[in-house]
Motif scaffolding. Structure first.
Motif, mmCIF file in Angstrom:
data_model
loop_
_atom_site.group_PDB
_atom_site.id
_atom_site.type_symbol
_atom_site.label_atom_id
_atom_site.label_comp_id
_atom_site.label_asym_id
_atom_site.label_seq_id
_atom_site.Cartn_x
_atom_site.Cartn_y
_atom_site.Cartn_z
ATOM 1 N N GLY A 1 -39.569 57.533 46.804
ATOM 2 C CA GLY A 1 -39.269 57.917 48.201
ATOM 3 C C GLY A 1 -39.838 59.298 48.353
ATOM 4 N N ASN A 2 -40.521 59.838 47.481
ATOM 5 C CA ASN A 2 -40.978 61.417 47.479
ATOM 6 C C ASN A 2 -42.423 61.495 47.880
ATOM 7 N N PHE A 3 -42.886 62.590 48.154
ATOM 8 C CA PHE A 3 -44.343 62.842 48.485
ATOM 9 C C PHE A 3 -44.446 63.987 47.991
ATOM 10 N N VAL A 4 -45.777 64.501 47.599
ATOM 11 C CA VAL A 4 -46.275 65.909 47.317
ATOM 12 C C VAL A 4 -47.271 66.384 48.284
ATOM 13 N N GLY A 5 -47.200 67.674 48.967
ATOM 14 C CA GLY A 5 -47.850 67.994 49.997
ATOM 15 C C GLY A 5 -48.087 69.361 49.901
ATOM 16 N N ALA A 6 -49.224 69.998 50.363
ATOM 17 C CA ALA A 6 -49.275 71.637 50.795
ATOM 18 C C ALA A 6 -48.818 71.698 52.325
ATOM 19 N N GLN A 7 -47.618 72.023 52.466
ATOM 20 C CA GLN A 7 -47.053 71.865 53.697
ATOM 21 C C GLN A 7 -47.299 73.104 54.744
ATOM 22 N N ASN A 8 -47.178 74.357 54.392
ATOM 23 C CA ASN A 8 -47.468 75.531 55.246
ATOM 24 C C ASN A 8 -47.420 76.822 54.304
ATOM 25 N N PRO A 9 -48.121 77.932 55.043
ATOM 26 C CA PRO A 9 -47.783 79.215 54.173
ATOM 27 C C PRO A 9 -46.301 79.539 53.781
ATOM 28 N N SER A 10 -45.471 79.149 54.402
ATOM 29 C CA SER A 10 -43.930 79.419 54.222
ATOM 30 C C SER A 10 -43.570 78.621 52.783
ATOM 31 N N THR A 11 -43.894 77.612 52.643
ATOM 32 C CA THR A 11 -43.257 76.542 51.631
ATOM 33 C C THR A 11 -44.395 76.458 50.356
ATOM 34 N N GLY A 12 -45.557 76.437 50.815
ATOM 35 C CA GLY A 12 -46.567 76.289 49.753
ATOM 36 C C GLY A 12 -46.651 74.607 49.633
ATOM 37 N N VAL A 13 -47.208 74.535 48.142
ATOM 38 C CA VAL A 13 -47.024 72.917 47.839
ATOM 39 C C VAL A 13 -45.668 72.567 47.431
ATOM 40 N N VAL A 14 -45.080 71.607 47.818
ATOM 41 C CA VAL A 14 -43.634 71.190 47.596
ATOM 42 C C VAL A 14 -43.732 69.650 47.521
ATOM 43 N N GLU A 15 -42.521 69.138 46.782
ATOM 44 C CA GLU A 15 -42.261 67.882 46.757
ATOM 45 C C GLU A 15 -40.884 67.523 47.619
ATOM 46 N N ARG A 16 -41.183 66.535 48.486
ATOM 47 C CA ARG A 16 -40.138 66.374 49.243
ATOM 48 C C ARG A 16 -40.011 64.594 49.671
ATOM 49 N N SER A 17 -38.665 64.487 50.439
ATOM 50 C CA SER A 17 -38.240 62.969 50.580
ATOM 51 C C SER A 17 -39.046 62.748 51.801
ATOM 52 N N LEU A 18 -39.368 61.425 52.029
ATOM 53 C CA LEU A 18 -40.097 60.945 53.182
ATOM 54 C C LEU A 18 -39.067 61.159 54.399
ATOM 55 N N ASP A 19 -37.876 61.048 53.940
ATOM 56 C CA ASP A 19 -36.633 61.287 55.130
ATOM 57 C C ASP A 19 -36.678 62.755 55.658
ATOM 58 N N TRP A 20 -37.356 63.484 54.795
ATOM 59 C CA TRP A 20 -37.463 65.240 55.337
ATOM 60 C C TRP A 20 -38.352 65.345 56.487
ATOM 61 N N ASP A 21 -39.660 64.261 56.438
ATOM 62 C CA ASP A 21 -40.562 64.317 57.369
ATOM 63 C C ASP A 21 -41.217 63.177 57.376
ATOM 64 N N GLN A 22 -40.931 62.185 58.231
ATOM 65 C CA GLN A 22 -41.331 60.915 58.015
ATOM 66 C C GLN A 22 -42.860 60.766 58.405
ATOM 67 N N PRO A 23 -43.744 60.289 57.531
ATOM 68 C CA PRO A 23 -45.011 60.076 58.182
ATOM 69 C C PRO A 23 -45.428 59.113 59.122
ATOM 70 N N THR A 24 -46.603 59.143 59.703
ATOM 71 C CA THR A 24 -46.828 58.215 60.684
ATOM 72 C C THR A 24 -47.480 56.820 60.021
ATOM 73 N N GLY A 25 -48.126 57.041 58.848
ATOM 74 C CA GLY A 25 -48.752 55.997 58.033
ATOM 75 C C GLY A 25 -49.304 56.108 57.010
ATOM 76 N N ALA A 26 -49.923 55.199 56.095
ATOM 77 C CA ALA A 26 -50.621 55.517 55.008
ATOM 78 C C ALA A 26 -51.766 54.686 54.693
ATOM 79 N N VAL A 27 -52.542 55.118 53.816
ATOM 80 C CA VAL A 27 -53.969 54.431 53.382
ATOM 81 C C VAL A 27 -53.921 54.163 51.848
ATOM 82 N N ARG A 28 -54.594 53.337 51.339
ATOM 83 C CA ARG A 28 -54.655 53.066 49.920
ATOM 84 C C ARG A 28 -56.176 53.058 49.611
ATOM 85 N N VAL A 29 -56.637 54.023 48.756
ATOM 86 C CA VAL A 29 -57.921 53.724 48.371
ATOM 87 C C VAL A 29 -58.132 53.255 47.015
ATOM 88 N N LEU A 30 -57.333 53.265 46.153
ATOM 89 C CA LEU A 30 -57.574 52.847 44.820
ATOM 90 C C LEU A 30 -57.384 51.189 44.931
#
Length: 272
Positions: free
Chosen positions: A243-272
């Motif tokens: 239920g978590n993701f890692v992203g480079a969010q913004n200059p204030s937070t930098g690269v962080v690990e967050r729950s999907l509930d913290w900022d629900q994404p719109t969609g997802a793609v699978r490359v592999l």
């Protein structure tokens, strides 16, 4: 019978000795004045004296009374002056005592306020320490859960992508950066996939349209999450499982690990 037996007596009552003495003194003074005047006047000017001057004579008792009165007045004045000095001293002492009392009360109030402030600061510090310890415990638990998930579910290329993304947590966010000390959101996703030989497009809009669209309820580790519309997304991140993701969010937070509930994404793609 005497020929004067029926004639009323014209004898005046006897005067007191003091009055007689006073009159005698006055009479003596008058006679002396008359004698001096008669001696000084010419012989042909001898005429009867028609005016007299009475010279008052002060007795010893009157002078003594006056002196006593003056002394009594001085004594009363001295007593009043002493009483005024005593009253002024008492008033000054009362003012000094009141000021000392007010100063003592003010110091006591200040000491009480300082003690209360110190107690509040100590309680606040203890509360912050407690919250910090709680966050540390929760973070350790989350880290353990993530490690367990990676060991049991992420395999192959997906595990490599997830492990790389987690290793970048805490690094800075810089727009346009692609590593290794700083990233923007699409630069981090591109660098993670490069670890398994997949060359993704550089920007988030293109990355959100690469691969196969998948439901948010069917995510797998390594899937690319996006915010916005497919093909025009404004932000991307990597799903790391649990239920978590890692992203480079913004200059204030930098690269962080967050729950999907913290900022629900719109969609997802699978490359592999």
């Amino acid at each position: 019978m005497s020929h004067t037996a029926h004639i009323p007596s014209h004898r005046k009552p006897r005067r007191s000795a003091s009055k007689v003495s006073l009159r005698a003194g006055v009479a003596g003074g008058v006679l002396s004045t008359i004698a001096l005047a008669g001696a000084a006047a010419p012989a042909n000017a001898a005429q009867p004296v028609t005016e007299t001057i009475e010279m008052p004579t002060l007795t010893g008792n009157l002078a003594t009374t006056a002196a006593a009165t003056v002394q009594a007045t001085k004594t009363v004045a001295a007593d009043l002056q002493l009483q005024a000095a005593q009253d002024a001293a008492a008033s000054s002492a009362a003012k000094d005592a009141k000021k000392a009392k007010d100063d003592a009360e003010q110091k006591a109030a200040e000491a009480k306020a300082k003690a209360e402030a110190a107690a509040k600061a100590k309680a606040a510090a203890a509360e912050r320490a407690s919250r910090s310890a709680e966050r540390t415990t929760l973070s350790a638990a989350a880290s353990t859960a993530t490690s367990t998930f990676k060991a049991s579910n992420a395999t192959g290329s997906a595990a490599a992508i997830v492990n790389f993304a987690l290793a970048q947590v805490g690094k800075a966010y810089v727009s346009g950066a692609t590593g290794s000390s700083a990233y923007d959101c699409s630069g981090l996703v591109q660098a993670a996939y490069r670890q398994v030989g997949v060359d993704l497009p550089r920007v988030s809009q293109d990355q959100s349209a690469t691969g196969t669209q998948v439901s948010l309820s069917n995510l797998q580790p390594g899937d690319i999450l996006y915010w916005g519309s497919s093909g025009s997304a404004y932000h991307v991140a990597i799903y790391v499982g649990g239920g978590n993701f890692v992203g480079a969010q913004n200059p204030s937070t930098g690269v962080v690990e967050r729950s999907l509930d913290w900022d629900q994404p719109t969609g997802a793609v699978r490359v592999l």
